[in-house]
Design a protein around this motif. Sequence first.
Motif, PDB file in Angstrom:
ATOM      1  N   VAL A  47      45.419 -53.565   4.090  1.00  0.00           N
ATOM      2  CA  VAL A  47      46.463 -53.921   5.055  1.00  0.00           C
ATOM      3  C   VAL A  47      47.319 -52.703   5.389  1.00  0.00           C
ATOM      4  O   VAL A  47      47.700 -52.480   6.540  1.00  0.00           O
ATOM      5  N   SER A  48      47.589 -51.879   4.388  1.00  0.00           N
ATOM      6  CA  SER A  48      48.396 -50.682   4.626  1.00  0.00           C
ATOM      7  C   SER A  48      47.704 -49.735   5.606  1.00  0.00           C
ATOM      8  O   SER A  48      48.342 -49.160   6.494  1.00  0.00           O
ATOM      9  N   GLN A  49      46.397 -49.583   5.450  1.00  0.00           N
ATOM     10  CA  GLN A  49      45.657 -48.719   6.371  1.00  0.00           C
ATOM     11  C   GLN A  49      45.615 -49.306   7.778  1.00  0.00           C
ATOM     12  O   GLN A  49      45.674 -48.574   8.765  1.00  0.00           O
ATOM     13  N   HIS A  50      45.535 -50.630   7.860  1.00  0.00           N
ATOM     14  CA  HIS A  50      45.592 -51.255   9.178  1.00  0.00           C
ATOM     15  C   HIS A  50      46.943 -50.994   9.844  1.00  0.00           C
ATOM     16  O   HIS A  50      47.015 -50.724  11.050  1.00  0.00           O
ATOM     17  N   LEU A  51      48.004 -51.073   9.038  1.00  0.00           N
ATOM     18  CA  LEU A  51      49.328 -50.817   9.604  1.00  0.00           C
ATOM     19  C   LEU A  51      49.488 -49.358  10.012  1.00  0.00           C
ATOM     20  O   LEU A  51      50.247 -49.045  10.936  1.00  0.00           O
ATOM     21  N   ASP A  52      48.781 -48.461   9.323  1.00  0.00           N
ATOM     22  CA  ASP A  52      48.775 -47.062   9.752  1.00  0.00           C
ATOM     23  C   ASP A  52      48.219 -46.926  11.165  1.00  0.00           C
ATOM     24  O   ASP A  52      48.785 -46.230  12.013  1.00  0.00           O
ATOM     25  N   VAL A  53      47.093 -47.610  11.403  1.00  0.00           N
ATOM     26  CA  VAL A  53      46.475 -47.540  12.726  1.00  0.00           C
ATOM     27  C   VAL A  53      47.390 -48.135  13.785  1.00  0.00           C
ATOM     28  O   VAL A  53      47.554 -47.575  14.882  1.00  0.00           O
ATOM     29  N   LEU A  54      48.002 -49.266  13.450  1.00  0.00           N
ATOM     30  CA  LEU A  54      48.903 -49.909  14.413  1.00  0.00           C
ATOM     31  C   LEU A  54      50.131 -49.050  14.685  1.00  0.00           C
ATOM     32  O   LEU A  54      50.659 -49.030  15.800  1.00  0.00           O
ATOM     33  N   GLU A  55      50.585 -48.331  13.656  1.00  0.00           N
ATOM     34  CA  GLU A  55      51.747 -47.460  13.861  1.00  0.00           C
ATOM     35  C   GLU A  55      51.376 -46.277  14.762  1.00  0.00           C
ATOM     36  O   GLU A  55      52.130 -45.898  15.652  1.00  0.00           O
ATOM     37  N   GLN A  56      50.202 -45.704  14.517  1.00  0.00           N
ATOM     38  CA  GLN A  56      49.765 -44.578  15.345  1.00  0.00           C
ATOM     39  C   GLN A  56      49.529 -44.989  16.787  1.00  0.00           C
ATOM     40  O   GLN A  56      49.633 -44.166  17.700  1.00  0.00           O
ATOM     41  N   ALA A  57      49.188 -46.250  17.002  1.00  0.00           N
ATOM     42  CA  ALA A  57      48.995 -46.751  18.368  1.00  0.00           C
ATOM     43  C   ALA A  57      50.319 -47.107  19.029  1.00  0.00           C
ATOM     44  O   ALA A  57      50.335 -47.458  20.212  1.00  0.00           O
ATOM     45  N   GLY A  58      51.410 -47.051  18.283  1.00  0.00           N
ATOM     46  CA  GLY A  58      52.717 -47.372  18.841  1.00  0.00           C
ATOM     47  C   GLY A  58      53.012 -48.854  18.891  1.00  0.00           C
ATOM     48  O   GLY A  58      53.986 -49.277  19.514  1.00  0.00           O
ATOM     49  N   LEU A  59      52.186 -49.659  18.214  1.00  0.00           N
ATOM     50  CA  LEU A  59      52.381 -51.105  18.252  1.00  0.00           C
ATOM     51  C   LEU A  59      53.271 -51.614  17.129  1.00  0.00           C
ATOM     52  O   LEU A  59      53.776 -52.731  17.193  1.00  0.00           O
ATOM     53  N   VAL A  60      53.435 -50.818  16.077  1.00  0.00           N
ATOM     54  CA  VAL A  60      54.243 -51.215  14.926  1.00  0.00           C
ATOM     55  C   VAL A  60      55.140 -50.041  14.529  1.00  0.00           C
ATOM     56  O   VAL A  60      54.697 -48.891  14.522  1.00  0.00           O
ATOM     57  N   ARG A  61      56.390 -50.353  14.220  1.00  0.00           N
ATOM     58  CA  ARG A  61      57.336 -49.335  13.748  1.00  0.00           C
ATOM     59  C   ARG A  61      57.685 -49.609  12.295  1.00  0.00           C
ATOM     60  O   ARG A  61      57.913 -50.759  11.914  1.00  0.00           O
ATOM     61  N   ARG A  62      57.738 -48.535  11.506  1.00  0.00           N
ATOM     62  CA  ARG A  62      58.051 -48.671  10.089  1.00  0.00           C
ATOM     63  C   ARG A  62      59.480 -48.212   9.816  1.00  0.00           C
ATOM     64  O   ARG A  62      59.949 -47.229  10.365  1.00  0.00           O
ATOM     65  N   ARG A  63      60.151 -48.943   8.891  1.00  0.00           N
ATOM     66  CA  ARG A  63      61.510 -48.583   8.518  1.00  0.00           C
ATOM     67  C   ARG A  63      61.632 -48.729   6.996  1.00  0.00           C
ATOM     68  O   ARG A  63      61.417 -49.797   6.444  1.00  0.00           O
ATOM     69  N   ARG A  64      61.936 -47.617   6.320  1.00  0.00           N
ATOM     70  CA  ARG A  64      61.978 -47.612   4.858  1.00  0.00           C
ATOM     71  C   ARG A  64      63.391 -47.923   4.377  1.00  0.00           C
ATOM     72  O   ARG A  64      64.355 -47.292   4.804  1.00  0.00           O
TER      73      ARG A  64
END
Lengths: 89, 89
Positions: A47-64
């Motif tokens: 799931v983490s790797q999927h979220l990496d792809v989605l983040e690189q596509a600009g579809l998901v933003r991460r906030r730590r």
Amino acid sequence: MGDVFKALADPTRRALLDELQERDDQTLFELCTRLLHRGFSSSRQAVSQHLDVLEQAGLVRRRREGRYTFHSLDTSPLKAITDRWRTGP
Amino acid sequence: MGDVFKALADPTRRALLDELQERDDQTLFELCTRLLHRGFSSSRQAVSQHLDVLEQAGLVRRRREGRYTFHSLDTSPLKAITDRWRTGP
DNA sequence: TGGACAGGCAAGTGAGGACTTGCGTATCGT
DNA sequence: ACGATACGCAAGTCCTCACTTGCCTGTCCA
């Protein structure tokens, strides 16, 4: 900027976008457990790797925040798809 | 019905949709030579297989006339994408 | 401060996808 | 009728991608 189309090609990633649309700002573990209820048996790393792809596509933003990483949805890159092959005016 | 998202994942297939939007009802050879002008060096068989995927996804319709096979564009399956993740009204 | 929790990083594996190669079929022109 | 054209079919190759495995870092609580 990554490839939006390739990001949408995987059904697990599409389910992640569905989940984030229902409830925004979810952590990785929240998304993992919720994917299980949808019938996707994906590991945490997958799931983490999927979220990496989605983040690189600009579809998901991460906030730590602390030891949590919240994910939020951004559907603006999807506009380019229907704008590219316009069916009507 | 095939997967619309997977059909859009390949850049050559997207170029085929672009080409069909500019000029509808093209044969396989027409599409091959026009892809060359766009910088895609794909063989005839490769383009034919791409059109198979696009046809299974419902994005391209085939019509056989004599020894020619004309391809036409159908963008209606693309509506489901932006309808699924709706950004605003 | 030790341990549990939340997550990241990187190499390795297996399956699917893009492309090639070779041959076969039907259609048109001459 | 013969060759050229336009295309289909199928097996094989190569490479990408999704997933696993193993280990490491940082954070919160008792």
